[in-house]
Structure formats: structure tokens, C-alpha cells
Design an enzyme around this catalytic site. Structure first.
Site, PDB file in Angstrom:
ATOM      1  N   LYS A  71       0.797  -1.234   0.000  1.00  0.00           N
ATOM      2  CA  LYS A  71       0.000   0.000   0.000  1.00  0.00           C
ATOM      3  C   LYS A  71       0.835   1.292   0.000  1.00  0.00           C
ATOM      4  O   LYS A  71       0.436   2.274  -0.619  1.00  0.00           O
ATOM      5  CB  LYS A  71      -0.941   0.026   1.204  1.00  0.00           C
ATOM      6  CG  LYS A  71      -2.111  -0.950   1.092  1.00  0.00           C
ATOM      7  CD  LYS A  71      -3.001  -0.776   2.309  1.00  0.00           C
ATOM      8  CE  LYS A  71      -4.275  -1.589   2.179  1.00  0.00           C
ATOM      9  NZ  LYS A  71      -5.230  -1.247   3.252  1.00  0.00           N
ATOM     10  N   ASP A 107     -10.430   3.071   2.191  1.00  0.00           N
ATOM     11  CA  ASP A 107     -10.637   2.514   3.539  1.00  0.00           C
ATOM     12  C   ASP A 107     -11.418   3.485   4.434  1.00  0.00           C
ATOM     13  O   ASP A 107     -12.250   3.052   5.239  1.00  0.00           O
ATOM     14  CB  ASP A 107      -9.288   2.181   4.199  1.00  0.00           C
ATOM     15  CG  ASP A 107      -8.677   0.907   3.627  1.00  0.00           C
ATOM     16  OD1 ASP A 107      -9.434   0.051   3.126  1.00  0.00           O
ATOM     17  OD2 ASP A 107      -7.446   0.766   3.675  1.00  0.00           O
TER      18      ASP A 107
END
Ligand code: ATR
Length: 290
Positions: A71, A107
């Protein structure tokens, strides 16, 4: 499922990737909406990530989700990233365009959508929010809470220095935002002082891995937490974590973590396949069956 020569392609890159529920989740939506497309698991070792990313773009992939451990690297490799991903410091969704790789992070969106679906009465002005943990997941949750307008966020972490570093990071970002508006209060608390943080809170969120299958349970004394406070665990294996079981036992409204996984997948699906998909009970059951 039948694919044509024009199938839209996407996937999820991680290392390892075998545990990921994303292919099942996207596969459900592709079938439900009758889309000529595929979403595949992509096991990519850290050293191969850049090469693989360029290769997928060259092969005509519309984009990918990115999970551990890629990420942060994804954030560096994208040609453009949105403000949310930059603040979280991680990219989990990449759209491959003619102009390059566009990174975002869903997220924070997934966390808030799950909270709103699971606890429709929750509002940002309903008191302080206590966040347990100070890792990558906590960063996304804190960004979501600040964007939603929460005025007081309290970070409780075993390693208090990590919580302090996250507070400092978030404050630095707020400083340089011209439209920061009313400055939110962000405070770090050592784990042993959690009772101070919990008193008068309106929401408690666990972002640590404690309580996950195979991990130690999260043992937290909840006496100081108001009974009306919502408790949300982002751990979803098991669906009812020890924290949620304790909270439920004393009457707190509870929100499990599965919906965060489901909702964070929606923006990517829309970008690659052209349809903003829905999260409903049928999808929850299907993903849980795996
Ligand atoms: P993620 O990116 O999923 O958030 P992470 O960055 O490894 O993962 O962070 C894990 C979080 O769980 C951290 O807040 C960690 O606390 P520390 O910063 O003190 O390491 C917390 N955590 C993990 N195991 C823990 C344990 N046994 N007790 C208390 N907190 C724990």
C-alpha cells in the site's frame, strides 16, 4: 461466467493473497450486474511489485486493489493520488488510465459507510471518538473521522509514541489545509489510561488486530464507556469479536467490521466496471460463506 474479448479486467495485488475475500466479493457483483469482466487475485512479491504494476497497465487492466504489503509503495508509484490517500499515506485502489496510474484510498470511505449503515443514529457531533491502535488501519479511520467532522478523537495505543506520532502527522496535515475549518482535538493516551479516554465517548473503534482469529483477545475494561456509545470493531473474523460480545452484553450498540471490507470495495468496482454496487445482506452472507 463467460468472458468475451472485451472483458474489463481488474484484481487485487498482495503478498500473500490467498486469504483475500476481494475476488469473491467482486465476483458476486460482476455476476449480479451481468458485467463482462473479471477480478482476479494477483500474488505479487514486494520486489516484483513495480514491474507487475506496469505490466498489468500495459496488458489493459482497468486497475487493481492493493493490499499488504504494497500500500505504501503504491502511493509512491502512482502518477497522481487523491488527497485522502496522501493523508492516510497509503493507496488501496489504482485506476489505470491513458494518463497514468491514479491512486486513491477507500478505507476511510468504507469505514464511514459501514458505521452509517450499522449505526444510522451516529453523527459526528455525538461526542468524542476513541480509536484503539495507531497502525495503518487507525490512520484511515482517523482521517475518516476528521473528514466527517468529529471534534475530539482520542487515540489509545500500547506504544503511546506511535499514537503521538499519528496525532502529530494529522495535525501537520490540518495546518496546511486552507479549509481546515474548526480544528479538531486529537490526543494520544497510553493503553493503561484507556478509562480516561472512554469516559463520555460516543463511539469506540478497535483498529488493532487483537480479537482476530489466532490473535490474543482484546481485553479492555469498558466500565468507563457510556452504555449509549457505539462500539465498532474493524476485525471481522470472527464477526462477533470478544470486544463486541462484551459491549453487547452491557447494552452498547455494536457494528461489526465486515461492512468496512464490503464498502471499501465499491469505489474501485465503480471505476473499473462502471456501476456503483450495493452492500446488502445477500452479499454479507455470500462473503461469509467462504
Ligand atoms: P495495521 O496496518 O493493520 O493497523 P499495524 O500497523 O501492525 O497494522 O498496527 C497494529 C496495531 O495493533 C498497533 O496499534 C499495535 O500496537 P503497537 O503500536 O503498540 O504495536 C496494535 N497491537 C498489535 N498487537 C497488540 C497487542 N498484543 N496488544 C496491544 N496492541 C497491539
Amino acid at each position: 461466467m463467460t468472458l468475451s474479448g472485451h472483458s474489463k479486467l481488474a484484481g487485487v495485488a498482495g503478498w500473500p493473497i490467498g486469504h483475500s475475500r476481494s475476488p469473491r466479493l467482486h465476483g458476486f457483483w460482476l455476476q449480479k450486474y451481468g458485467i463482462d469482466g473479471a477480478y482476479v487475485p494477483l500474488a505479487i512479491a514486494p520486489d516484483d511489485f513495480e514491474t507487475a504494476l506496469m505490466g498489468l497497465a500495459a496488458a489493459g487492466f482497468r486497475g487493481i486493489n492493493v493490499t499488504l504489503p504494497h500500500k505504501q509503495r503504491a502511493l509512491e508509484l502512482c502518477d497522481r493520488v487523491d488527497a485522502t490517500a496522501a493523508r492516510i499515506g497509503a493507496v488501496n485502489t489504482i485506476v489505470m488510465t491513458a494518463d497514468g496510474l491514479v491512486g486513491s484510498n477507500s478505507d476511510a470511505f468504507g469505514f464511514l459507510e459501514n458505521l452509517r449503515q450499522g449505526a444510522p443514529t451516529w453523527e459526528a457531533k455525538n461526542g468524542s471518538v476513541v480509536v484503539l491502535g495507531a497502525g495503518g488501519a487507525a490512520r484511515a479511520v482517523v482521517v475518516a473521522l476528521l473528514d466527517a467532522g468529529v471534534a475530539d478523537v482520542r487515540l489509545v495505543n500500547r506504544t503511546v509514541e506511535r499514537a503521538e506520532a499519528l496525532v502529530a502527522d494529522m495535525q501537520a496535515v490540518a495546518e496546511i489545509q486552507a479549509d481546515a475549518g474548526q480544528r479538531a482535538s486529537l490526543q494520544a493516551f497510553p493503553w493503561d489510561n484507556h478509562a480516561d479516554a472512554l469516559s463520555d465517548a460516543g463511539l469506540l473503534v478497535n483498529t488493532t488486530s487483537l480479537g482476530m482469529q489466532g490473535q490474543a483477545p482484546l481485553e479492555l475494561e469498558l466500565d468507563a464507556l457510556p452504555v449509549g456509545a457505539i462500539v465498532n470493531d474493524i476485525v471481522y473474523t470472527p464477526l462477533e469479536t470478544p470486544l463486541l460480545a462484551t459491549a453487547k452484553g452491557r447494552g452498547n450498540p455494536c457494528v461489526d467490521g465486515l461492512g468496512m471490507l464490503l464498502h471499501q470495495a465499491r469505489p474501485g468496482f465503480e471505476a473499473w466496471f462502471g456501476k456503483l454496487p450495493e452492500v446488502d445482506q445477500e452479499l454479507r452472507d455470500f462473503v461469509l460463506e467462504a
